[in-house]
Enzyme design. Structure first.
Site, PDB file in Angstrom:
ATOM      1  CB  SER A  12     -12.374   0.506 -17.230  1.00 13.82           C
ATOM      2  OG  SER A  12     -11.697  -0.799 -17.346  1.00 13.82           O
ATOM      3  CG  HIS A  39     -12.576  -1.356 -20.902  1.00 10.65           C
ATOM      4  ND1 HIS A  39     -11.627  -0.587 -20.505  1.00 10.65           N
ATOM      5  CD2 HIS A  39     -13.019  -0.827 -22.236  1.00 10.65           C
ATOM      6  CE1 HIS A  39     -11.354   0.305 -21.185  1.00 10.65           C
ATOM      7  NE2 HIS A  39     -12.057   0.139 -22.234  1.00 10.65           N
ATOM      8  CG  ASP A 130     -10.409   2.867 -24.102  1.00 16.09           C
ATOM      9  OD1 ASP A 130     -10.037   3.295 -25.233  1.00 16.09           O
ATOM     10  OD2 ASP A 130     -11.417   1.819 -24.003  1.00 16.09           O
TER      11      ASP A 130
END
Length: 343
Positions: A12, A39, A130
């Site tokens: 991310s 992401h 995540d």
């Protein structure tokens, strides 16, 4: 039967430089596919070009339905989850997970399910958590779980979450991960393993994202007035629903109110589709002859939106089953002034 290993990587915040550094150290002869989720939301992604410029392993955005080949890097495209199913890549515009689409967990879960011990999961720099659940599934199925050393990560939350909740096989600085991946691929590529059985989610576990049309039962039914959770209770033989704000409904009134709200939302969607069709048409007419290819794309988008608007309108206007009206009293001269019977 010998099966090819597969590497899945999630990142991310701070992920672009980390991914570039990692792929720069991978050889073009890498005997495993590499699947990457960063992401990016719905924003345009130049990640494949950046990875191609960084290292020798060819990178591209994943395409729905394509087979997976060793020695290639497949990147999740904008606004699509990427999963592996039946040896192919699938792109899904399913619900966001951890406020992200593409998200890391759907890919990791699907690879854990499809490749089991041949899966190698890697969590790099990023905020929040995540990828932790997906990496846990890879580890549970006998795969290898790798986390970047949080002290080495530009944004340590994601790898720290992985380290806190998964028994990692390796926790390394970024610079050491490529060499480890090469050794793991060489080791795994020569061993025979049984094909893992597909799993059905257990009670209390989150169902896996897939391309089926089934829906899980909602956690609750919500109030048509305020959107709050409704509690079901009975008064004698009467079924009622109430929210913590104080809105309450008998079952029949609740069903009617819910149906009205559903129809309102669906008609609003028809309006948005119609407006999208008009907007795309205006953009197509604005393009002119000099931008014919772009103009054709806007025309195609306009036709698509209009076609779906018609289909949705037809769906709204179909006859719907309304069991809530089956016991409603017939309208007579005696009760025609009682509007409650008609609500």
């Amino acid at each position: 039967m010998a099966r090819s290993p597969i590497i899945v990587i999630g990142a991310s915040a701070g992920g672009v430089p980390a991914l570039r550094a990692l792929v720069a150290a991978l050889p073009v002869t890498l005997a495993a596919p590499v699947l990457v989720v960063l992401h990016i939301g719905a924003n345009r992604s130049e990640l494949p070009a950046l990875l191609n410029a960084a290292g020798p392993v060819p990178a591209k955005h994943a395409e729905d339905g394509e087979t997976i080949a060793p020695g290639h890097i497949y990147v999740a495209p904008p606004d699509r989850h990427i999963i592996v199913a039946d040896g192919r890549l699938r792109l899904l515009r399913g619900p966001k997970e951890n406020c992200a689409r593409p998200a890391i967990d759907p890919l990791f879960r699907s690879v854990a399910d499809s490749h089991g011990p041949d899966a190698v999961g890697v969590i790099l720099t990023g905020n929040l958590n995540d990828g932790t659940v997906g990496l846990y599934e890879i580890k549970r199925r006998g795969g290898i779980a790798i986390g970047q050393d949080p002290d080495d990560a530009a944004y340590p939350e994601m790898p720290r979450s992985a380290a806190d909740h998964v028994v990692l096989d390796y926790c390394l600085p970024l610079a050491d991960i490529p060499e480890l991946l090469i050794k793991l691929v060489d080791r795994k590529g020569g061993k025979d393993v049984a094909m893992p059985k597909s799993s059905s989610h257990q009670d209390g576990q989150e169902p896996e994202i897939n391309d089926s049309q089934t829906f899980e039962r909602p956690l609750t039914v919500t109030c048509p007035d305020c959107g709050g959770a409704l509690k079901k209770y009975t008064v004698g033989s009467i079924v009622k629903f109430g929210c913590h704000i104080g809105h309450s409904y008998t079952a029949e009134v609740m069903a009617a109110a819910q149906f009205d709200e559903m129809e309102k939302v669906m008609r609003a969607a028809v309006r948005f589709l119609n407006e999208r069709a008009e907007f795309c048409l205006q953009m197509a007419e604005h393009g002119g002859v000099a931008e014919r290819d772009v103009s054709d794309e806007w025309h195609a988008a306009s036709r698509q939106a209009l076609d779906r608007a018609y289909k949705l309108r037809d769906l709204v206007e179909q006859d719907w089953l309304t069991p809530e009206t089956s016991r409603r009293p017939a309208l007579t001269l005696e009760n025609q002034g009682d509007n409650r019977l008609l609500s």
